[in-house]
Write a protein that holds these residues in place. Sequence first.
Motif, PDB file in Angstrom:
ATOM      1  N   SER A   1       2.535   1.723  -3.400  1.00  0.00           N
ATOM      2  CA  SER A   1       1.588   2.229  -4.396  1.00  0.00           C
ATOM      3  C   SER A   1       1.217   3.677  -4.096  1.00  0.00           C
ATOM      4  CB  SER A   1       0.335   1.349  -4.462  1.00  0.00           C
ATOM      5  OG  SER A   1      -0.387   1.400  -3.260  1.00  0.00           O
ATOM      6  N   ASN A   2       1.138   4.036  -2.824  1.00  0.00           N
ATOM      7  CA  ASN A   2       0.859   5.411  -2.437  1.00  0.00           C
ATOM      8  C   ASN A   2       1.951   6.341  -2.970  1.00  0.00           C
ATOM      9  OD1 ASN A   2      -0.017   7.754  -1.180  1.00  0.00           O
ATOM     10  ND2 ASN A   2       0.042   6.913   0.866  1.00  0.00           N
ATOM     11  N   VAL A   3       3.209   5.958  -2.769  1.00  0.00           N
ATOM     12  CA  VAL A   3       4.327   6.782  -3.238  1.00  0.00           C
ATOM     13  C   VAL A   3       4.341   6.852  -4.760  1.00  0.00           C
ATOM     14  CG1 VAL A   3       6.850   6.927  -3.328  1.00  0.00           C
ATOM     15  CG2 VAL A   3       5.710   6.402  -1.173  1.00  0.00           C
ATOM     16  N   LEU A   4       4.087   5.734  -5.437  1.00  0.00           N
ATOM     17  CA  LEU A   4       4.058   5.737  -6.900  1.00  0.00           C
ATOM     18  C   LEU A   4       2.950   6.654  -7.422  1.00  0.00           C
ATOM     19  CD1 LEU A   4       5.141   4.735  -9.590  1.00  0.00           C
ATOM     20  CD2 LEU A   4       3.624   2.764  -9.382  1.00  0.00           C
ATOM     21  N   LEU A   5       1.794   6.601  -6.799  1.00  0.00           N
ATOM     22  CA  LEU A   5       0.703   7.490  -7.211  1.00  0.00           C
ATOM     23  C   LEU A   5       1.050   8.956  -6.956  1.00  0.00           C
ATOM     24  CD1 LEU A   5      -2.374   5.411  -6.009  1.00  0.00           C
ATOM     25  CD2 LEU A   5      -1.779   5.954  -8.383  1.00  0.00           C
ATOM     26  N   MET A   6       1.749   9.226  -5.858  1.00  0.00           N
ATOM     27  CA  MET A   6       2.192  10.599  -5.596  1.00  0.00           C
ATOM     28  C   MET A   6       3.147  11.071  -6.695  1.00  0.00           C
ATOM     29  SD  MET A   6       2.723  10.453  -1.459  1.00  0.00           S
ATOM     30  CE  MET A   6       3.443  12.072  -1.314  1.00  0.00           C
ATOM     31  N   LEU A   7       4.042  10.189  -7.127  1.00  0.00           N
ATOM     32  CA  LEU A   7       4.975  10.538  -8.202  1.00  0.00           C
ATOM     33  C   LEU A   7       4.246  10.766  -9.524  1.00  0.00           C
ATOM     34  CD1 LEU A   7       7.928   8.109  -7.407  1.00  0.00           C
ATOM     35  CD2 LEU A   7       7.879  10.596  -7.115  1.00  0.00           C
TER      36      LEU A   7
ATOM     37  N   LYS B   1       0.833  -1.214   0.000  1.00  0.00           N
ATOM     38  CA  LYS B   1       0.000   0.000   0.000  1.00  0.00           C
ATOM     39  C   LYS B   1       0.861   1.254   0.000  1.00  0.00           C
ATOM     40  CE  LYS B   1      -4.218  -1.474   2.292  1.00  0.00           C
ATOM     41  NZ  LYS B   1      -5.394  -0.967   1.641  1.00  0.00           N
ATOM     42  N   GLU B   2       1.911   1.247   0.806  1.00  0.00           N
ATOM     43  CA  GLU B   2       2.756   2.438   0.884  1.00  0.00           C
ATOM     44  C   GLU B   2       3.540   2.638  -0.406  1.00  0.00           C
ATOM     45  OE1 GLU B   2       0.725   2.741   3.666  1.00  0.00           O
ATOM     46  OE2 GLU B   2       1.665   0.787   3.856  1.00  0.00           O
TER      47      GLU B   2
END
Length: 159
Positions: free
Chosen positions: A89-95, A86-87
């Motif tokens: 994917s969270n960082v990838l979505l932020m990027l 989850k974390e």
Amino acid sequence: MASFVLKILSLVLGIFFVFIGTLKLTPSVNQDLYKEMRKTFIRSTKVFPLVKQTGWKPNPHTYRKAVGGAEVVCGVILAAVPGPLKEASNVLLMLLMANDIYAHYALNDGMEKMSLQIVMVLLLTCRLIIHLQIKAREIDEAHAKETEEARLLEEKKEE
């Protein structure tokens, strides 16, 4: 309470990104939005951030499909998969959202075009901060429990 907020935020953001990623991948959801996404990615390719460093410019349709696919996969992970993925994917979505903000900024599209991405980055950041706070609290509680057990053990030895 924070855990409940984290779960709801993860679920809502996950569903949102699955929907937006699907819009980028297929016209079956909404033909007009799909066409708009295609036009946006054709324009965004011109200001791809790595062009200056590498000289490589991606194909707009491949770029759109890669971003859409990543959003769908990360959205599903955010909404349904437990654990440390989850974390990531969270960082990838932020990027990905930061890349969209940069593209709109470089194209001089104005705040109205990048406002959704800014809100999504803020929500993803809030989700990550809540997760980090929960983890820190769990570590503190575990440390306090160990300290209490060590103290009780020490008292028993003294008796």
